[in-house]
Design a protein around this motif. Sequence first.
Motif, PDB file in Angstrom:
ATOM      1  N   PRO A 165       0.835  -1.206   0.000  1.00  0.00           N
ATOM      2  CA  PRO A 165       0.000   0.000   0.000  1.00  0.00           C
ATOM      3  C   PRO A 165       0.867   1.253   0.000  1.00  0.00           C
ATOM      4  N   GLY A 166       0.414   2.256  -0.701  1.00  0.00           N
ATOM      5  CA  GLY A 166       1.137   3.519  -0.710  1.00  0.00           C
ATOM      6  C   GLY A 166       1.915   3.732  -1.995  1.00  0.00           C
ATOM      7  N   GLU A 167       2.945   4.582  -1.901  1.00  0.00           N
ATOM      8  CA  GLU A 167       3.656   5.056  -3.078  1.00  0.00           C
ATOM      9  C   GLU A 167       4.411   3.940  -3.805  1.00  0.00           C
ATOM     10  N   LEU A 168       5.015   3.003  -3.068  1.00  0.00           N
ATOM     11  CA  LEU A 168       5.828   1.978  -3.721  1.00  0.00           C
ATOM     12  C   LEU A 168       4.969   1.059  -4.585  1.00  0.00           C
ATOM     13  N   GLY A 169       3.832   0.592  -4.051  1.00  0.00           N
ATOM     14  CA  GLY A 169       2.963  -0.258  -4.840  1.00  0.00           C
ATOM     15  C   GLY A 169       2.417   0.459  -6.059  1.00  0.00           C
ATOM     16  N   LEU A 170       2.050   1.729  -5.880  1.00  0.00           N
ATOM     17  CA  LEU A 170       1.538   2.528  -6.990  1.00  0.00           C
ATOM     18  C   LEU A 170       2.616   2.713  -8.055  1.00  0.00           C
ATOM     19  N   ALA A 171       3.833   3.015  -7.616  1.00  0.00           N
ATOM     20  CA  ALA A 171       4.919   3.234  -8.572  1.00  0.00           C
ATOM     21  C   ALA A 171       5.242   1.961  -9.343  1.00  0.00           C
ATOM     22  N   GLU A 172       5.268   0.822  -8.647  1.00  0.00           N
ATOM     23  CA  GLU A 172       5.589  -0.428  -9.339  1.00  0.00           C
ATOM     24  C   GLU A 172       4.481  -0.838 -10.302  1.00  0.00           C
ATOM     25  N   ALA A 173       3.233  -0.584  -9.939  1.00  0.00           N
ATOM     26  CA  ALA A 173       2.135  -0.873 -10.858  1.00  0.00           C
ATOM     27  C   ALA A 173       2.259  -0.020 -12.123  1.00  0.00           C
ATOM     28  N   TYR A 174       2.710   1.231 -11.952  1.00  0.00           N
ATOM     29  CA  TYR A 174       2.878   2.138 -13.100  1.00  0.00           C
ATOM     30  C   TYR A 174       4.077   1.707 -13.950  1.00  0.00           C
ATOM     31  N   VAL A 175       5.193   1.382 -13.299  1.00  0.00           N
ATOM     32  CA  VAL A 175       6.407   1.007 -14.027  1.00  0.00           C
ATOM     33  C   VAL A 175       6.200  -0.264 -14.841  1.00  0.00           C
ATOM     34  N   THR A 176       5.461  -1.222 -14.289  1.00  0.00           N
ATOM     35  CA  THR A 176       5.242  -2.494 -14.990  1.00  0.00           C
ATOM     36  C   THR A 176       4.164  -2.397 -16.053  1.00  0.00           C
TER      37      THR A 176
END
Length: 274
Positions: A55-66
């Motif tokens: 949850p939070g910025e890391l999960g959001l960023a990884e979902a975007y990067v992938t």
Amino acid sequence: MRPAADRLAELLGHLLPGPLPVRVRAWDGSRAGPADAPLVMLRSPDALRRLLWQPGELGLAEAYVTGDLDIDGDLADALSHAGRAIRDRPWVRPRPAALAAAAALAVRLGAAGPPPRRPDGRARLTGTLHSASRDRAAISHHYDLSNDFYALLLDESMAYSCAYWTRPDDPAYTLADAQRDKLELICRKLGLRAGDRLLDVGCGWGSLTVHAAREHKVRVTAVTLSRAQRDFVAERAVREGVDDLVDVRLRHWRHIDGGGYDAAAAVEMGEHVG
């Protein structure tokens, strides 16, 4: 079967107060949320799975990067809109029943399961959080990527932190000018005088170190855990004629020896300190 976007909206409703802060398009093409809000596209249940596991910025960023999650339009505008919408609402801790209902919806959406594969290039860190060895590995993974790479992204001062815009309406006023104004503001706040000793913790590529030495004639001890940054700052100090005032060290901030500094600065390195 109910559209995936409706179930996503219901799931988020158990976790966030009020209506959806963005418009959502799910992997089945269905949509939910305010028509005038930025559109967030979830291409597969893995996007939700990443957010549930991180949850939070890391999960959001990884979902975007992938590519599991994307934004229709300007990414910065969408993030700002969503951030404001959530920040302006009073946060209430979800009750156990709400968490259970959200978990059941996640299962029905196909988002339950083991963590998705991590993106290539992500650091594999071990050891105690914010221990010296783990910090060193994290900094090296991030900042030793390449000085040439960061030079493509930053202005000529190589300042890797927010600028201070004193003349935003002047078309001739550039990012480099705003960075110089930021560095000078820091020096003024520190009350630096010629001959003072400044400790620059997390010195980056030496923007503050060199500015303080050149403009205020102070002796600077600059500290970094990145070999690439250390070498860059040492070469920069020679190039700009302040190497007699600059001592750059490859060291963890907890292991700084000596003392007697007149001022200390740590510009935007809080995320590394923990």
